[in-house]
Design an enzyme around this catalytic site. Structure first.
Site: not given
Ligand SMILES: Nc1ncnc2c1ncn2[C@@H]1O[C@H](COP(=O)(O)OP(=O)(O)OP(=O)(O)O)[C@@H](O)[C@H]1O
Ligand SMILES: [Mg+2]
Length: 212
Positions: A15, A17, A32, A101-103
């Site tokens: 999310k 990213v 956030k 962004e949600g959690a």
């Molecule tokens: N397209 C991508 N390519 C490579 N790595 C990625 C990609 N998308 C996410 N990641 C990696 O996956 C991991 C989790 O991604 P991210 O932090 O965006 O998740 P999230 O859903 O926001 O998590 P949270 O619930 O903690 O907010 C991170 O280490 C991020 O760098």
């Molecule tokens: Mg996140």
């Protein structure tokens, strides 16, 4: 302009990213509201978006709640001795687009009586659901879509993240009756440049802009 909400089928699926890529593509502000769990240096998702999106630091808005414990916000808040008031979680009013962004996933509780899906239902902003491409995503994605639709949340579309999986990317939009906005590939190195390129090449940014 209406804010865009980025939510997901699970925690840790990309999310932040995607939200960083979207914030950069739209030149948006990022917010956030609830950060539960901080890195060792005290940083959270907002810092990641600041690094990856390329927008000015002032466009990264402060969290409404910064909670120490990396767990569901309702519990993280209890451990920190605070109560989140969902009615007070109004997005900051700013000029131009705002990415929120949600959690965790859509059914994650903010309090013992309110989930993120409930909060999104109050807001009525268009929501982008981020989902994995791999095995298990059909179930998680369709359940998340049902939860959002049951509450009348406007679902703008689904964004897949991961290695290509043609059938999963077809069946979820079909059964969920939701538009696919594309698939962000797994990047060898998640850098601002590589992310901006992948976003341009893979995601229907125009469809998101139309909803603003
Ligand atoms: N397209 C991508 N390519 C490579 N790595 C990625 C990609 N998308 C996410 N990641 C990696 O996956 C991991 C989790 O991604 P991210 O932090 O965006 O998740 P999230 O859903 O926001 O998590 P949270 O619930 O903690 O907010 C991170 O280490 C991020 O760098
Ligand atoms: Mg996140």
């Amino acid at each position: 302009m209406t804010p865009i909400v980025v939510t997901g089928t699970d925690t840790g699926i990309g999310k932040t990213v995607f939200a960083a890529a979207l914030t950069g593509a739209l030149g948006a502000h990022y917010w956030k509201p609830v950060q539960a769990g901080l890195d060792e240096d005290g940083s959270g998702d907002a810092d990641t978006v600041a690094r990856l999106s390329g927008v000015a630091a002032a466009q990264i808005l402060p969290n409404a709640w910064r909670l120490e414990t990396p767990c569901s916000p309702h519990r993280a808040a209890e451990i920190d001795g605070v109560t989140i008031d969902p009615d007070a979680l109004a997005p900051p009013s700013i000029e131009g687009p705002l990415v929120i962004e949600g959690a965790g996933g859509v059914m994650v509780p903010i309090t013992r009586s309110c989930t993120f899906a409930d909060l999104f239902a109050r807001w009525r902003y268009p929501v982008v659901l981020v989902a994995r491409t791999e095995l298990g995503t059909i179930n998680h994605s369709l359940l998340s879509i049902e939860a959002l639709k049951a509450r009348g949340v406007p679902l703008l579309g689904i964004v897949f993240i991961g290695e290509p999986h043609g059938e999963n990317e077809r069946i979820v939009p079909l059964l969920g009756e939701v538009r696919s906005l594309g698939r962000l590939p797994m990047l060898e190195a998640v850098t601002p440049g590589a992310l901006a390129r992948a976003m341009r090449d893979s995601i229907d940014i125009a469809a998101i802009e139309d909803a603003l």
